[in-house]
Design a protein around this motif. Structure first.
Motif, mmCIF file in Angstrom:
data_model
loop_
_atom_site.group_PDB
_atom_site.id
_atom_site.type_symbol
_atom_site.label_atom_id
_atom_site.label_comp_id
_atom_site.label_asym_id
_atom_site.label_seq_id
_atom_site.Cartn_x
_atom_site.Cartn_y
_atom_site.Cartn_z
ATOM 1 N N ASN A 39 39.630 39.289 32.266
ATOM 2 C CA ASN A 39 40.495 40.468 32.371
ATOM 3 C C ASN A 39 40.310 41.397 31.180
ATOM 4 O OD1 ASN A 39 41.592 39.815 34.830
ATOM 5 N ND2 ASN A 39 43.456 38.890 33.995
ATOM 6 N N VAL A 40 40.220 40.830 29.992
ATOM 7 C CA VAL A 40 40.012 41.645 28.789
ATOM 8 C C VAL A 40 38.672 42.369 28.875
ATOM 9 C CG1 VAL A 40 39.592 41.572 26.295
ATOM 10 C CG2 VAL A 40 41.480 40.257 27.280
ATOM 11 N N ALA A 41 37.635 41.647 29.297
ATOM 12 C CA ALA A 41 36.306 42.254 29.412
ATOM 13 C C ALA A 41 36.313 43.390 30.430
ATOM 14 C CB ALA A 41 35.282 41.190 29.808
ATOM 15 N N PHE A 42 37.002 43.187 31.543
ATOM 16 C CA PHE A 42 37.057 44.223 32.573
ATOM 17 C C PHE A 42 37.812 45.446 32.080
ATOM 18 C CE2 PHE A 42 39.298 45.888 36.460
ATOM 19 C CZ PHE A 42 38.201 46.562 36.969
ATOM 20 N N LEU A 43 38.927 45.239 31.397
ATOM 21 C CA LEU A 43 39.690 46.359 30.863
ATOM 22 C C LEU A 43 38.886 47.134 29.829
ATOM 23 C CD1 LEU A 43 43.209 44.673 30.545
ATOM 24 C CD2 LEU A 43 42.532 46.433 32.190
ATOM 25 N N GLN A 44 38.094 46.429 29.074
ATOM 26 C CA GLN A 44 37.222 47.105 28.108
ATOM 27 C C GLN A 44 36.162 47.926 28.833
ATOM 28 O OE1 GLN A 44 36.061 43.627 25.831
ATOM 29 N NE2 GLN A 44 37.459 44.161 24.151
ATOM 30 N N GLU A 45 35.660 47.405 29.955
ATOM 31 C CA GLU A 45 34.703 48.160 30.769
ATOM 32 C C GLU A 45 35.351 49.436 31.314
ATOM 33 O OE1 GLU A 45 33.213 45.771 33.921
ATOM 34 O OE2 GLU A 45 32.447 44.192 32.598
ATOM 35 N N CYS A 46 36.657 49.376 31.499
ATOM 36 C CA CYS A 46 37.403 50.528 32.028
ATOM 37 C C CYS A 46 37.692 51.565 30.940
ATOM 38 C CB CYS A 46 38.714 50.073 32.649
ATOM 39 S SG CYS A 46 38.516 49.105 34.159
ATOM 40 N N GLY A 47 37.256 51.282 29.723
ATOM 41 C CA GLY A 47 37.423 52.247 28.650
ATOM 42 C C GLY A 47 38.605 52.002 27.737
ATOM 43 N N LEU A 48 39.317 50.893 27.937
ATOM 44 C CA LEU A 48 40.466 50.600 27.082
ATOM 45 C C LEU A 48 40.011 49.898 25.802
ATOM 46 C CD1 LEU A 48 43.154 49.333 29.626
ATOM 47 C CD2 LEU A 48 42.948 51.586 28.595
ATOM 48 N N ALA A 49 40.455 50.407 24.683
ATOM 49 C CA ALA A 49 40.156 49.772 23.405
ATOM 50 C C ALA A 49 41.030 48.526 23.257
ATOM 51 C CB ALA A 49 40.433 50.747 22.263
ATOM 52 N N THR A 50 40.643 47.667 22.341
ATOM 53 C CA THR A 50 41.406 46.437 22.124
ATOM 54 C C THR A 50 42.865 46.734 21.806
ATOM 55 O OG1 THR A 50 39.421 45.334 21.290
ATOM 56 C CG2 THR A 50 41.526 44.314 20.769
ATOM 57 N N CYS A 51 43.107 47.774 21.004
ATOM 58 C CA CYS A 51 44.487 48.126 20.640
ATOM 59 C C CYS A 51 45.281 48.580 21.859
ATOM 60 C CB CYS A 51 44.504 49.186 19.547
ATOM 61 S SG CYS A 51 43.731 50.745 20.008
ATOM 62 N N VAL A 75 43.348 48.764 39.203
ATOM 63 C CA VAL A 75 42.483 49.786 38.618
ATOM 64 C C VAL A 75 42.036 50.768 39.688
ATOM 65 C CG1 VAL A 75 40.208 50.205 37.586
ATOM 66 C CG2 VAL A 75 41.693 48.396 36.671
ATOM 67 N N ALA A 76 41.674 50.247 40.851
ATOM 68 C CA ALA A 76 41.257 51.107 41.960
ATOM 69 C C ALA A 76 42.405 52.012 42.401
ATOM 70 C CB ALA A 76 40.776 50.252 43.131
ATOM 71 N N CYS A 77 43.612 51.468 42.390
ATOM 72 C CA CYS A 77 44.790 52.247 42.781
ATOM 73 C C CYS A 77 45.028 53.380 41.783
ATOM 74 C CB CYS A 77 46.011 51.341 42.838
ATOM 75 S SG CYS A 77 47.518 52.164 43.372
ATOM 76 N N ALA A 78 44.924 53.071 40.490
ATOM 77 C CA ALA A 78 45.114 54.098 39.454
ATOM 78 C C ALA A 78 44.070 55.201 39.606
ATOM 79 C CB ALA A 78 45.015 53.470 38.070
ATOM 80 N N GLU A 79 42.842 54.812 39.873
ATOM 81 C CA GLU A 79 41.778 55.806 40.070
ATOM 82 C C GLU A 79 42.035 56.631 41.325
ATOM 83 O OE1 GLU A 79 37.721 54.127 38.165
ATOM 84 O OE2 GLU A 79 38.472 52.930 39.843
ATOM 85 N N GLY A 80 42.567 55.980 42.354
ATOM 86 C CA GLY A 80 42.863 56.681 43.596
ATOM 87 C C GLY A 80 43.955 57.729 43.430
ATOM 88 N N LEU A 81 44.779 57.566 42.399
ATOM 89 C CA LEU A 81 45.834 58.532 42.117
ATOM 90 C C LEU A 81 45.325 59.705 41.288
ATOM 91 C CD1 LEU A 81 48.784 56.105 41.287
ATOM 92 C CD2 LEU A 81 48.585 57.581 43.299
ATOM 93 N N GLY A 82 44.040 59.660 40.934
ATOM 94 C CA GLY A 82 43.471 60.758 40.165
ATOM 95 C C GLY A 82 43.483 60.539 38.671
ATOM 96 N N VAL A 83 43.616 59.288 38.253
ATOM 97 C CA VAL A 83 43.590 58.968 36.827
ATOM 98 C C VAL A 83 42.361 58.098 36.574
ATOM 99 C CG1 VAL A 83 44.896 58.095 34.860
ATOM 100 C CG2 VAL A 83 46.111 58.945 36.877
ATOM 101 N N PRO A 84 41.247 58.684 36.191
ATOM 102 C CA PRO A 84 39.996 57.928 36.047
ATOM 103 C C PRO A 84 39.973 57.012 34.835
ATOM 104 C CG PRO A 84 39.703 60.170 35.282
ATOM 105 C CD PRO A 84 41.069 60.108 35.889
#
Length: 241
Positions: A39-51, A75-84
């Motif tokens: 999950n951490v690795a995927f969130l990092q792939e999504c552009g989220l920093a560790t902080c 993540v797909a739902c958030a992107e579908g709402l227009g938040v990349p």
């Protein structure tokens, strides 16, 4: 256990943050290799920093324990709402959709559209700029709609492009500041009409510096009445002496 604690300490950045995350959660008993680290690795792939991940975990204690497939759906739902991914608002959108089913999300978007008389495109603008509005209750949004549109007189499009206004406290911020500006205008103390978005977004100190302190001589009770209004003790009318 030692390696697990070391991993979490590195992730959260400080012992204080780690203890906050552990206070109500069960991270230490989670599947760190099969769930947490993926999950951490995927969130990092999504552009989220560790902080950013740490901040999310502290406010949303089951984030790292979420089934990885479910996290990808969020993540797909958030992107579908227009938040990349990579957007400054992405982590807020992820948090907003975490506990909403597709049906509830659709209902919230419809309520938002009707309450503020927005087009589909304008609803998209609101969500992309302030996804946390999805966490507001129907009643809360209704009160803001009635005040901002009926009393203040703001147009739907104006609100759509400045949705941060919907996140501010109505009773402790928006309403008292509107009263101050209204009072100043009625008594000829403002040379021009200010932007209400500017009025509402300023820090309390800046707001007072701009709209209250310059009028201490003409309206000596204004600051006291404003402070009372912010606490819910709204005077019948601001005093002018």
């Amino acid at each position: 256990m030692a390696s697990t604690l070391h991993y979490y300490l590195h992730l959260f950045g400080s012992l204080e943050n780690l203890l906050r995350a552990l206070k109500y959660g069960s991270l230490l008993s989670s599947d760190i290799e099969g769930v947490v680290k993926p999950n951490v690795a995927f969130l990092q792939e999504c552009g989220l920093a560790t902080c950013d991940i740490a901040k999310l975990c502290i406010s949303w204690r089951y984030l790292l324990q979420t089934n990885p497939d479910r996290l990808r759906e969020m993540v797909a739902c958030a992107e579908g709402l227009g938040v990349p991914r990579g957007s400054p608002m992405f982590r807020h959108a992820l948090r907003a959709v975490a506990f909403l089913s597709e049906e509830k999300l659709t209902t919230k978007l419809e309520h938002l559209k009707k309450m503020f008389r927005l087009s589909d495109a304008e609803v998209g603008i609101v969500i992309s700029k302030a996804p946390a509005v999805l966490l507001k209750t129907k009643e809360s949004l209704q009160r803001r709609s009635e005040f901002l549109m009926s009393e203040v007189g703001l147009e739907p499009t104006y609100i759509a492009y400045r949705p941060a206004m919907l996140m501010y406290s109505l009773e402790g911020r928006i309403r008292p500041r509107y009263y101050v500006v209204k009072f100043l205008k009625e008594n000829g103390l403002l040379k021009c009409d200010p932007s209400y978005y500017t009025v509402f977004k300023e820090s309390d100190m800046t707001f007072k510096k701009k709209f209250i302190h310059p009028h201490k001589e003409a309206a000596p009770h204004l600051e006291k009445d404003y402070d009372a209004a912010c606490k819910g003790e709204v005077p019948t009318d601001f005093r002018f002496t």
